[in-house]
Structure formats: C-alpha cells, structure tokens
Design an enzyme around this catalytic site. Structure first.
Site, PDB file in Angstrom:
ATOM      1  N   GLU A   1      16.207 -45.918  -8.017  1.00  0.00           N
ATOM      2  CA  GLU A   1      16.344 -44.470  -7.781  1.00  0.00           C
ATOM      3  C   GLU A   1      15.999 -44.031  -6.357  1.00  0.00           C
ATOM      4  OE1 GLU A   1      15.189 -45.815 -10.537  1.00  0.00           O
ATOM      5  OE2 GLU A   1      15.981 -44.758 -12.270  1.00  0.00           O
TER       6      GLU A   1
ATOM      7  N   ALA B   1      21.426 -43.999 -15.340  1.00  0.00           N
ATOM      8  CA  ALA B   1      21.947 -42.679 -15.716  1.00  0.00           C
ATOM      9  C   ALA B   1      23.258 -42.503 -14.960  1.00  0.00           C
ATOM     10  CB  ALA B   1      20.954 -41.611 -15.291  1.00  0.00           C
TER      11      ALA B   1
ATOM     12  N   GLY C   1      17.952 -45.784 -15.542  1.00  0.00           N
ATOM     13  CA  GLY C   1      17.840 -45.381 -16.948  1.00  0.00           C
ATOM     14  C   GLY C   1      18.063 -46.546 -17.915  1.00  0.00           C
TER      15      GLY C   1
HETATM   16  N1  COA Z   1      26.540 -44.016 -12.850  1.00  0.00           N
HETATM   17  C1  COA Z   1      27.871 -43.756 -12.848  1.00  0.00           C
HETATM   18  N2  COA Z   1      28.797 -44.714 -12.690  1.00  0.00           N
HETATM   19  C2  COA Z   1      28.372 -45.967 -12.525  1.00  0.00           C
HETATM   20  C3  COA Z   1      27.003 -46.301 -12.512  1.00  0.00           C
HETATM   21  C4  COA Z   1      26.065 -45.257 -12.684  1.00  0.00           C
HETATM   22  N3  COA Z   1      24.742 -45.475 -12.719  1.00  0.00           N
HETATM   23  N4  COA Z   1      26.883 -47.632 -12.308  1.00  0.00           N
HETATM   24  C5  COA Z   1      28.133 -48.109 -12.211  1.00  0.00           C
HETATM   25  N5  COA Z   1      29.035 -47.115 -12.347  1.00  0.00           N
HETATM   26  C6  COA Z   1      30.502 -47.190 -12.313  1.00  0.00           C
HETATM   27  C7  COA Z   1      31.020 -47.341 -10.898  1.00  0.00           C
HETATM   28  O1  COA Z   1      31.104 -46.061 -10.271  1.00  0.00           O
HETATM   29  C8  COA Z   1      32.383 -47.971 -11.151  1.00  0.00           C
HETATM   30  O2  COA Z   1      33.251 -46.973 -11.619  1.00  0.00           O
HETATM   31  P1  COA Z   1      34.768 -46.871 -11.014  1.00  0.00           P
HETATM   32  O3  COA Z   1      35.382 -48.196 -11.349  1.00  0.00           O
HETATM   33  O4  COA Z   1      35.357 -45.715 -11.754  1.00  0.00           O
HETATM   34  O5  COA Z   1      34.598 -46.668  -9.546  1.00  0.00           O
HETATM   35  C9  COA Z   1      32.109 -48.888 -12.332  1.00  0.00           C
HETATM   36  O6  COA Z   1      30.934 -48.398 -12.953  1.00  0.00           O
HETATM   37  C10 COA Z   1      31.860 -50.336 -11.935  1.00  0.00           C
HETATM   38  O7  COA Z   1      30.798 -50.361 -11.004  1.00  0.00           O
HETATM   39  P2  COA Z   1      30.892 -51.087  -9.572  1.00  0.00           P
HETATM   40  O8  COA Z   1      29.877 -50.460  -8.664  1.00  0.00           O
HETATM   41  O9  COA Z   1      32.313 -51.108  -9.092  1.00  0.00           O
HETATM   42  O10 COA Z   1      30.476 -52.578  -9.968  1.00  0.00           O
HETATM   43  P3  COA Z   1      29.806 -53.662  -9.021  1.00  0.00           P
HETATM   44  O11 COA Z   1      29.854 -54.946  -9.785  1.00  0.00           O
HETATM   45  O12 COA Z   1      30.422 -53.637  -7.681  1.00  0.00           O
HETATM   46  O13 COA Z   1      28.275 -53.204  -8.865  1.00  0.00           O
HETATM   47  C11 COA Z   1      26.148 -52.362  -9.647  1.00  0.00           C
HETATM   48  C12 COA Z   1      27.423 -53.184  -9.961  1.00  0.00           C
HETATM   49  C13 COA Z   1      25.346 -52.241 -10.921  1.00  0.00           C
HETATM   50  C14 COA Z   1      25.330 -53.094  -8.577  1.00  0.00           C
HETATM   51  C15 COA Z   1      26.575 -50.972  -9.124  1.00  0.00           C
HETATM   52  O14 COA Z   1      27.503 -50.410 -10.027  1.00  0.00           O
HETATM   53  C16 COA Z   1      25.438 -49.996  -8.953  1.00  0.00           C
HETATM   54  O15 COA Z   1      24.668 -50.112  -8.006  1.00  0.00           O
HETATM   55  N6  COA Z   1      25.330 -48.980  -9.868  1.00  0.00           N
HETATM   56  C17 COA Z   1      24.380 -47.924  -9.757  1.00  0.00           C
HETATM   57  C18 COA Z   1      23.005 -48.409 -10.154  1.00  0.00           C
HETATM   58  C19 COA Z   1      21.978 -47.311 -10.000  1.00  0.00           C
HETATM   59  O16 COA Z   1      21.686 -46.872  -8.916  1.00  0.00           O
HETATM   60  N7  COA Z   1      21.425 -46.872 -11.135  1.00  0.00           N
HETATM   61  C20 COA Z   1      20.401 -45.871 -11.161  1.00  0.00           C
HETATM   62  C21 COA Z   1      20.971 -44.539 -11.380  1.00  0.00           C
HETATM   63  S1  COA Z   1      19.711 -43.300 -11.350  1.00  0.00           S
END
Ligand code: COA
Length: 258
Positions: A135, A66, A112
């Site tokens: 989460e 999400a 999500g």
């Molecule tokens: N919500 C909002 N934005 C998100 C997102 C999320 N769940 N997951 C990734 N993004 C965005 C990042 O903020 C970033 O945006 P920006 O370039 O404007 O800063 C972009 O997507 C790329 O993500 P980034 O974190 O830079 O990539 P990464 O390769 O370093 O890491 C993940 C990848 C998936 C490990 C990391 O993005 C992450 O941990 N995301 C959240 C996962 C999560 O907790 N999901 C559950 C939500 S309830």
C-alpha cells in the site's frame, strides 16, 4: 446462494469459497466483499459446514488486493468509510466467525488479499505464492487490518519492514516467519487444506468456536483473553459435545459430535 464474483461449494462438511475474478487477479471490489460477507454469514449458520476454505480462482493469484480502480478518486471521508466497512463486513467478520476459516493462498496475496488471509484462522500456501502489503507504494497504508494482524503474526520488526518496503516475500520466507503454516506444490494445496479441515471437523465445533473466541479476546484491547478463556471453558461444560466427548473417552470409543 447465487453470486457473480465468488464460487461456493460444499462437500463432506467442508465449504470452499473461491474468489472468482481471475482477469483482475481476484482483486476485492465492493461487490466481491459484499458477496463474501453473504457467503460467510450463510455458511456460518449452516450446521453441516464445519470448516471453510477460502482461495482464489486460477493459478496466479489468491487476491491481488483491494480493487485500486474503485478507490483511486476517494476523499478522506470516503477512504475512512471504505476501511471501516471492509473491516466490519469481511475482515473482522471472518476472524470472529464461529466456523474455522483456512486461507489456501494459491498465488499473489497482496494488500487486501494478504489481509484476508491474515484474518482467516490460519494459512497454507502454494510454493508459487507471493505475499506483501504494497500500500505505501500507492501512497496509502493497509486499511483492512494489515497494520494490526501482520505484527501479531510475524512480530513488529518484520511487519514494519514488509509494510515500509512494500515488498513481496515468497512462500518459503512466509513459512520461515510463521505467516503461513505449510508450503506445498500448487496441486497439493487444496488437498492439504481439505485434509486439515477433515481433522478439524472430527472435533467439537462448539468447543472450536469457544476457542476462537478466547484466542481473539487476547488480541483485543477491549477484552481480557484469560477471563474470556475461563468463561468459555465453563460454558463448554454445559454442552452436549462435552458430554459426548468425555463419555466417549471413558467408554474407549471415538466421539461422535452432532
Ligand atoms: N486492483 C485492480 N486491478 C488489479 C489489481 C488490483 N489490486 N491487481 C491486478 N489488477 C488487474 C490489472 O489492472 C490487470 O487488469 P487489466 O488486464 O484489465 O489491465 C489484471 O489485473 C492483471 O494484472 P497485471 O498487473 O497485468 O498482472 P502482472 O502479472 O503484470 O502483475 C501484480 C501482477 C500482482 C504484480 C500486479 O497486478 C500488481 O502489482 N497489482 C496490484 C497489487 C497491489 O498494489 N495491491 C494492493 C492494493 S491496495
């Protein structure tokens, strides 16, 4: 149908819905959930569409969860509403669709994202996929059905571990615990999903929709799966697909369902 956050295409009775926010790793914001609801609703009504494949755009992510930016300042009430609305509009909606939905998990499926894959009727992953429910690392719990569907799919112990550690598992591990049905190289992911969709679409869509209903009934506390199966089994006898399927068998030819 016109959308800003998803792409929808139809070919050979198979619709592919691609979540298309690659710069945000296809995170599910409110607008995307709303568009997915509209798309699934319309595709479910479209008699030409026999199977729906849902996937993410780009090579990195199915859906990274999400959209955290959208709910970081929510109150208790707003948090509850977010989960309730999301479950109703997308996650329960997909699970209860008459049309089978295959999740083609092409990269990160987190929060999500994994919940959407789990609400789909089954999952196929590319070998770079990573799955998890992170989460609790954000101080919240899965709110789009993850605490219910993950134990249903992989058992309570593994689900507890995945949710409590907030860790990610790779595609091979996901295959070994039954979270996904196949793992293939990324370039083979959509072709395999299309092949499976093709096999499904040769069968009776009406019978498949009754099977989905009966299977889901067994996982709901409000319904008795066995009773639902009996009712659905009986209903099949009143359909033209049943007439065609049994007649074709007796005439030693392939059934042609409408
Ligand atoms: N919500 C909002 N934005 C998100 C997102 C999320 N769940 N997951 C990734 N993004 C965005 C990042 O903020 C970033 O945006 P920006 O370039 O404007 O800063 C972009 O997507 C790329 O993500 P980034 O974190 O830079 O990539 P990464 O390769 O370093 O890491 C993940 C990848 C998936 C490990 C990391 O993005 C992450 O941990 N995301 C959240 C996962 C999560 O907790 N999901 C559950 C939500 S309830």
């Amino acid at each position: 149908m016109s959308f800003d956050n998803i792409l929808v295409k139809e070919k050979n009775n198979i619709a592919t819905v691609t979540i298309n926010r690659p710069t945000k790793l296809n995170a599910l914001n409110k607008a995307t959930i709303q568009e997915l609801h509209r798309a699934f609703k319309a595709l479910n009504k479209d008699k030409r569409v026999k199977v729906i494949i849902v996937t993410g755009s780009g090579e990195k992510a199915f859906v990274a969860g999400a959209d955290i930016a959208e709910f970081s300042d929510f109150s208790v009430n707003e948090g509850e509403k977010l989960a309730a609305k999301g479950q109703k509009k997308l996650f329960d909606y997909v699970e209860q669709l008459n049309t089978p939905v295959i999740a083609a998990v092409n990269g990160f499926a987190l929060g999500g994202g994994l919940e959407l894959a789990m609400a789909s009727h089954f999952r196929v992953a590319s070998d770079n996929a990573k799955m998890g429910l992170p989460e609790v690392s954000l101080g919240v719990i899965p709110g789009y059905g993850g605490t219910q569907r993950l134990p249903q799919l992989v058992g309570k112990g593994i689900a507890n571990e995945m949710i409590m550690t907030a860790g990610m598992i790779d595609a091979t591990k996901a295959l070994s615990i039954g979270l996904v049905n196949y793992v293939v190289p990324q370039e083979e992911l959509l072709p395999l999903c299309e092949k499976l969709a093709g096999k499904i679409s040769n069968n009776s869509s009406v019978a498949i929709s009754y099977a989905i209903k009966a299977i889901n009934a067994g996982f709901s506390s409000d319904t008795d799966g066995f009773k639902e199966e009996i009712k659905a089994f009986g209903n099949c006898f009143g359909t033209s697909d049943f007439e065609e399927g049994t007649t074709a068998f007796l005439e030693k030819r392939k059934a042609k369902f409408e």
